[in-house]
Each structure stands twice: as structure tokens, then as C-alpha cells.
Design an enzyme around this catalytic site. Structure first.
Site, mmCIF file in Angstrom:
data_model
loop_
_atom_site.group_PDB
_atom_site.id
_atom_site.type_symbol
_atom_site.label_atom_id
_atom_site.label_comp_id
_atom_site.label_asym_id
_atom_site.label_seq_id
_atom_site.Cartn_x
_atom_site.Cartn_y
_atom_site.Cartn_z
ATOM 1 N NE ARG A 168 54.373 7.827 -5.832
ATOM 2 C CZ ARG A 168 53.723 8.253 -4.767
ATOM 3 N NH1 ARG A 168 54.372 8.808 -3.791
ATOM 4 N NH2 ARG A 168 52.410 8.125 -4.689
ATOM 5 N NE ARG A 172 60.155 -0.372 1.596
ATOM 6 C CZ ARG A 172 59.141 0.005 2.377
ATOM 7 N NH1 ARG A 172 58.651 -0.833 3.283
ATOM 8 N NH2 ARG A 172 58.646 1.220 2.267
ATOM 9 N NE ARG A 246 40.472 7.342 -8.324
ATOM 10 C CZ ARG A 246 40.727 6.860 -7.106
ATOM 11 N NH1 ARG A 246 39.848 6.084 -6.498
ATOM 12 N NH2 ARG A 246 41.853 7.142 -6.493
ATOM 13 N NE ARG A 277 42.181 3.036 1.467
ATOM 14 C CZ ARG A 277 43.157 3.868 1.172
ATOM 15 N NH1 ARG A 277 44.409 3.484 1.284
ATOM 16 N NH2 ARG A 277 42.902 5.091 0.766
ATOM 17 C CD GLU A 300 39.180 4.553 1.109
ATOM 18 O OE1 GLU A 300 39.598 4.763 2.267
ATOM 19 O OE2 GLU A 300 39.873 4.714 0.099
ATOM 20 C CE1 TYR A 351 45.483 12.282 -2.454
ATOM 21 C CE2 TYR A 351 47.868 12.281 -2.241
ATOM 22 C CZ TYR A 351 46.614 12.014 -1.726
ATOM 23 O OH TYR A 351 46.496 11.484 -0.466
ATOM 24 C CG ASP A 353 50.741 12.833 0.616
ATOM 25 O OD1 ASP A 353 49.611 12.316 0.689
ATOM 26 O OD2 ASP A 353 51.745 12.219 0.219
HETATM 27 P P1 FAD Z 1 40.944 20.648 1.514
HETATM 28 O O1 FAD Z 1 41.346 19.985 2.772
HETATM 29 O O2 FAD Z 1 40.118 19.924 0.538
HETATM 30 O O3 FAD Z 1 40.271 22.043 1.876
HETATM 31 C C1 FAD Z 1 39.524 22.808 0.962
HETATM 32 C C2 FAD Z 1 38.419 23.512 1.735
HETATM 33 O O4 FAD Z 1 37.735 24.421 0.860
HETATM 34 C C3 FAD Z 1 37.373 22.549 2.287
HETATM 35 O O5 FAD Z 1 37.207 22.740 3.666
HETATM 36 C C4 FAD Z 1 36.104 22.921 1.509
HETATM 37 O O6 FAD Z 1 34.920 22.770 2.285
HETATM 38 C C5 FAD Z 1 36.352 24.374 1.173
HETATM 39 N N1 FAD Z 1 35.574 24.822 0.017
HETATM 40 C C6 FAD Z 1 35.500 24.257 -1.205
HETATM 41 N N2 FAD Z 1 34.636 24.941 -1.985
HETATM 42 C C7 FAD Z 1 34.154 25.969 -1.236
HETATM 43 C C8 FAD Z 1 33.229 27.028 -1.487
HETATM 44 N N3 FAD Z 1 32.626 27.170 -2.671
HETATM 45 N N4 FAD Z 1 32.990 27.903 -0.498
HETATM 46 C C9 FAD Z 1 33.588 27.785 0.725
HETATM 47 N N5 FAD Z 1 34.457 26.790 1.007
HETATM 48 C C10 FAD Z 1 34.741 25.898 0.043
HETATM 49 N N6 FAD Z 1 47.426 13.459 3.015
HETATM 50 C C11 FAD Z 1 48.435 12.943 3.759
HETATM 51 O O7 FAD Z 1 49.454 13.619 3.978
HETATM 52 N N7 FAD Z 1 48.334 11.682 4.300
HETATM 53 C C12 FAD Z 1 47.239 10.903 4.110
HETATM 54 O O8 FAD Z 1 47.189 9.780 4.619
HETATM 55 C C13 FAD Z 1 46.182 11.418 3.324
HETATM 56 N N8 FAD Z 1 45.090 10.670 3.113
HETATM 57 C C14 FAD Z 1 44.090 11.171 2.347
HETATM 58 C C15 FAD Z 1 42.976 10.375 2.136
HETATM 59 C C16 FAD Z 1 41.937 10.841 1.362
HETATM 60 C C17 FAD Z 1 40.743 9.977 1.146
HETATM 61 C C18 FAD Z 1 42.026 12.131 0.768
HETATM 62 C C19 FAD Z 1 40.935 12.649 -0.117
HETATM 63 C C20 FAD Z 1 43.132 12.931 0.985
HETATM 64 C C21 FAD Z 1 44.177 12.460 1.768
HETATM 65 N N9 FAD Z 1 45.299 13.240 2.025
HETATM 66 C C22 FAD Z 1 46.318 12.730 2.780
HETATM 67 C C23 FAD Z 1 45.441 14.591 1.436
HETATM 68 C C24 FAD Z 1 44.932 15.719 2.338
HETATM 69 O O9 FAD Z 1 43.551 15.570 2.563
HETATM 70 C C25 FAD Z 1 45.243 17.046 1.631
HETATM 71 O O10 FAD Z 1 46.627 17.236 1.585
HETATM 72 C C26 FAD Z 1 44.634 18.256 2.293
HETATM 73 O O11 FAD Z 1 43.269 18.091 2.474
HETATM 74 C C27 FAD Z 1 44.894 19.464 1.414
HETATM 75 O O12 FAD Z 1 44.357 20.594 1.990
HETATM 76 P P2 FAD Z 1 43.658 21.719 1.107
HETATM 77 O O13 FAD Z 1 43.507 22.866 2.000
HETATM 78 O O14 FAD Z 1 44.390 21.910 -0.169
HETATM 79 O O15 FAD Z 1 42.253 21.107 0.672
HETATM 80 N N1 UDP Z 2 47.670 -0.362 -5.074
HETATM 81 C C1 UDP Z 2 47.328 -1.675 -5.325
HETATM 82 N N2 UDP Z 2 47.126 -2.548 -4.284
HETATM 83 C C2 UDP Z 2 47.224 -2.162 -2.999
HETATM 84 C C3 UDP Z 2 47.577 -0.812 -2.713
HETATM 85 C C4 UDP Z 2 47.786 0.062 -3.779
HETATM 86 O O1 UDP Z 2 47.186 -2.055 -6.482
HETATM 87 O O2 UDP Z 2 47.013 -2.988 -2.095
HETATM 88 C C5 UDP Z 2 47.899 0.543 -6.220
HETATM 89 C C6 UDP Z 2 46.606 1.167 -6.737
HETATM 90 O O3 UDP Z 2 46.694 1.276 -8.153
HETATM 91 C C7 UDP Z 2 46.597 2.540 -6.113
HETATM 92 C C8 UDP Z 2 48.085 2.884 -6.049
HETATM 93 O O4 UDP Z 2 48.735 1.627 -5.842
HETATM 94 O O5 UDP Z 2 45.888 3.461 -6.895
HETATM 95 C C9 UDP Z 2 48.426 3.870 -4.922
HETATM 96 O O6 UDP Z 2 48.033 3.309 -3.678
HETATM 97 P P1 UDP Z 2 48.039 4.098 -2.303
HETATM 98 O O7 UDP Z 2 47.625 3.163 -1.234
HETATM 99 O O8 UDP Z 2 49.349 4.796 -2.183
HETATM 100 O O9 UDP Z 2 46.915 5.166 -2.574
HETATM 101 P P2 UDP Z 2 45.983 5.992 -1.601
HETATM 102 O O10 UDP Z 2 46.287 5.596 -0.181
HETATM 103 O O11 UDP Z 2 46.323 7.398 -1.903
HETATM 104 O O12 UDP Z 2 44.624 5.603 -2.011
#
Ligand code: FAD
Ligand code: UDP
Length: 385
Positions: A168, A172, A246, A277, A300, A351, A353
């Protein structure tokens, strides 16, 4: 099982639409899963504890649903990147191209330049991430903004990563540098935790924190349906092997200055800078009154998860896909025999969102949970797509 967006959406729907009692278990000491946020104690600045979370969606149903629980600010996400001590605009756009090549280009001129540089590889024949990226943006931009960052993020050479990771990659030929293209975008006005707490705030919902499902599963009544949003491989005792993830390490620092980097997220493209970042959380909420002499920055770092680490991003190698197939078969059986449904990021090894997790939970409610209670249908247990 799990109080992230998936679990809470299911709980809220069952409590409010079916008038059933719901028990929500979470092993952490707070609700909200990875979207949880909390004020940093010294400054009061809201920090997203498991990494910066930006809400964006083009799904109208999800947008209407989430607006029942929170209002959103008009925050629009923009990211910049530092490469060799110079700051550039992301995602790669006309400003990035003009800055990088040190002259002004019209959109047509920039298009022609990138097409010429990308011509060395045919996109259709790109066999890995590096080839795919070069075929889309050319070698110079790839080497500056993608290679080092990707290597750090995946700890894998881009020639060994699947081309799909970068499918993706947008370029632009305008000066538009908004990170997301979605119809709606913003941050919850009073924070993620307030939003998540309002979803759980229903007399039919009981939340039990600090409770690991695997410690109490034998005490749960057998005939009550369970929605499991934890790791699917763990649920099945790693019968088909462990799925690869990861994880991220976050290093938080309070600095005695009002502004560190002038923006919320700065990517670091150089391979020899160890973090990927830096987030500066005050900039997510310019509308709030935060201290003017202090700021919170979070560096991070990315690495492979080992046992005990928080799983963040599915790695999804071909071996992982094969294991997942086996877990899906087991999940189908488990739904039929034990009324357990698997959902969310960990439960489906996808993954997602936030808007996708919420949308997928709403579909599970419509297609399986409501028919089960209203029409006595069985839970068929296919994993949500
Ligand atoms: P989770 O939020 O992971 O919830 C799962 C829950 O289950 C947790 O609270 C955990 O403690 C619990 N659990 C697990 N195992 C057990 C167990 N054995 N017993 C009891 N409880 C347990 N989404 C976006 O839209 N925008 C973003 O900018 C964005 N940034 C992100 C950045 C990072 C670093 C990460 C990792 C994710 C990001 N996301 C983002 C994605 C977002 O976090 C997920 O969409 C969301 O967390 C999904 O919700 P979930 O309920 O599936 O999982
Ligand atoms: N990426 C990159 N340079 C940047 C930002 C992103 O090479 O400055 C690449 C990298 O491979 C990354 C992917 O684009 O895994 C997706 O990036 P994004 O920022 O969307 O990922 P997230 O915020 O979920 O970590």
C-alpha cells in the site's frame, strides 16, 4: 474474554441489545486492551500506553456506533521523517520529492522522475519488499525512507520480507501529507480510557480485572457462550506450534521543555538510529491545556517477541499461515462443541485497526450471537474475516 475493543463491543451489544448479563475478564489491571491510555503522572499528558493510537474509518456503521460513546477532536495525523539529519514530509509526496532532490518539481515532472527511477524493476515481477518498493518509488527514495526504517521495524532484510508488506506504499504527486485517507478521523475528546469505560458502563456488564482466563476457565459454566479475544495458539495449548509476533519496547521520558519536536510522530529512517520513531504526546491534543514547561516523549523500538512479551504485530510467515489454518479448524470445532467464538487481533492472528476490530465484533454479534440467543441457532464458529 478480553476487554479490548473487540471484547467490549460484543459485551456492550449483548448487554444493551439482548438484555443479557455479560462477564468480561481481563488479565491486565485495566480495561481497553492495547487502546488503553493514561495521563503521565508528572505532566497530566495523555499517553497511549501500548503505542500511539489514531482513530480513522470510512465505515459509516462503525463511525455511528463509536459516536455513541465519545466525541472526536478534529485531529488529522501527519508524520515526518528524519534521514541523515534532514527532516522530510511523509508519506512520500511532492514535498518529499522536492526536498529530497533539492529542487522544485511540478507534479508531472516528479511523476516522470520517479517513473524513470522505478523503471529498473517491473512491479509485477517484484519478488520481495525491496524489489516491490523500488518498482514503485525508485531506488533513491527507497534507500532513504524505506530500507533503514523497515530493517529496524522487522529486524529482517527487506529482500527477505514479502512484497505484500509494502503493497500500500502511497506516493502522492500533490502536497497532501495526511497520513490516512479515511472519511472520518479524530481522537476521543476526553481520551481513550473514558471512551472504553463508557462502553463497559452498563448494569448488565461486570468487568473482572487481574483475572487470567486460563486460571478460571474450568470454573466457568460450560453452556454459556464465550467470546475469546486472547491468543488463539495459547488457547489450544500451542498444539500446532507458536504463532510469530513482533513486539515493541517503549522508552518514556519527561523533558523540561515545552516542545521537543514540534509534531506528534517523527520517524527515524537511518539504520544506525536504534529506535524507529519518537512520539510526543502533547501534540495529539493541541486543544488541551498542558504544562508549557514539560513534555512527554516516547521512543519506540521494535523486535521479535519472545515468550512473556506482549504480542503486537503478527509476522505472518508461510509457516505461521499453515499453523493458523490448523487453529481455524480447531476453532470451528470448539464453537460447535463448547460455544467458544474467537475474535479480535489475538484471537484471529490478524493486524486489525480499531475500526476493523469494532466492525468485526459488530458482525459477530449480528451473524452469530444474536441468532444464537434469538433463534436458537448454533454458533458455527468460522473465524471472522
Ligand atoms: P486487544 O486490544 O489486544 O485486547 C485483547 C485483550 O485480551 C487485552 O486486554 C488482553 O489483556 C486480554 N487477554 C489476553 N489474554 C488473556 C488471558 N489469558 N486472560 C484474560 N485476558 C486476556 N489501531 C488503529 O485503528 N489506529 C492506530 O493508530 C493503531 N495503532 C496501534 C499501535 C500499536 C503499537 C498496536 C499494537 C496496535 C495499534 N492499533 C491501532 C490496533 C489496535 O490496538 C487494535 O485494533 C485493538 O487493540 C484491537 O482490539 P482487540 O480487542 O482485538 O485486542
Ligand atoms: N515504512 C517505512 N518508512 C516509514 C514508515 C513506514 O519504510 O517512515 C514502511 C515499513 O516497512 C512499515 C510499513 O511501511 O512496516 C507500514 O508502516 P506504518 O507506519 O503504516 O506501520 P505502523 O504504524 O502500523 O507501524
Amino acid at each position: 474474554m478480553g476487554s479490548g475493543f473487540f471484547g467490549l463491543t460484543v459485551a456492550e451489544r449483548v448487554a444493551s441489545q439482548l438484555d443479557k448479563r455479560v462477564l468480561v475478564l481481563d488479565r491486565r489491571d485495566h480495561i481497553g486492551g492495547n487502546a488503553y491510555s493514561a495521563p503521565e503522572p508528572e505532566t497530566g499528558i495523555e499517553v497511549h500506553v501500548y503505542g500511539a493510537h489514531l482513530f480513522h474509518t470510512s465505515n459509516e456503521r462503525v463511525w455511528n456506533y463509536v459516536n455513541q460513546f465519545t466525541e472526536f477532536t478534529n485531529y488529522q495525523h501527519r508524520v515526518f521523517s528524519i534521514y541523515q539529519d534532514k527532516t522530510y514530509s511523509l508519506p512520500i509526496n511532492l514535498a518529499t520529492i522536492c526536498q529530497y532532490f533539492g529542487k522544485s518539481f511540478s507534479p508531472e515532472e516528479a511523476r516522470a522522475l520517479v517513473a524513470e527511477q522505478a523503471g529498473e524493476i517491473d512491479t509485477a515481477e517484484a519478488a520481495n519488499l525491496e524489489e516491490k518498493a523500488i518498482s514503485l518509488i525508485g531506488r533513491p527514495l527507497y534507500e532513504a525512507f524505506i530500507r533503514g526504517y523497515t530493517k529496524k521495524q522487522w529486524q529482517t532484510d527487506p529482500t527477505e520480507l514479502p512484497a505484500a508488506v509494502i503493497a500500500r506504499l502511497p506516493v502522492r504527486y500533490t502536497f497532501d501529507n495526511r497520513y490516512f485517507n479515511d472519511t472520518w478521523e479524530g481522537l476521543p475528546v476526553d481520551g481513550y480510557t473514558a471512551w472504553l469505560s463508557r462502553m463497559a458502563d452498563h448494569p448488565n456488564i461486570e468487568v473482572r480485572l487481574n483475572t487470567d482466563y486460563f486460571d478460571v476457565r474450568d470454573e466457568l459454566p460450560a453452556d454459556v457462550p464465550t467470546v475469546f479475544t486472547g491468543p488463539i495458539d495459547k488457547y489450544f495449548g500451542y498444539e500446532a506450534g507458536e504463532l510469530g509476533w513482533r513486539t515493541l519496547d517503549f522508552e518514556t521520558e519527561v523533558l523540561p521543555i515545552g516542545d521537543f519536536q514540534g509534531t506528534s510522530v517523527m520517524n527515524y529512517a537511518d539504520e544506525d538510529v536504534p529506535f524507529t520513531r519518537i512520539h510526543e504526546f502533547r501534540h495529539f491534543h493541541p486543544e488541551r491545556k498542558y504544562p508549557e514547561d514539560k513534555t512527554v516523549v516516547v521512543r519506540e523500538y521494535s523486535r521479535f517477541a519472545e515468550s512473556g512479551d506482549e504480542p503486537y504485530y503478527p509476522i505472518n510467515t508461510p509457516e505461521d499461515r499453515a499453523k493458523l489454518e490448523r487453529y481455524r479448524e480447531l476453532a470451528t470445532k470448539e464453537a460447535a462443541e463448547k460455544r467458544v467464538l474467537f475474535g479480535g487481533r489475538l484471537g484471529t492472528y490478524k493486524y486489525l485497526d480499531m475500526h476493523m476490530a469494532i466492525g468485526s465484533a459488530l458482525s459477530m454479534f449480528d451473524n452469530r450471537i444474536r441468532p444464537f440467543f434469538d433463534q436458537g441457532e448454533s454458533l458455527d464458529g468460522r473465524l471472522d474475516d
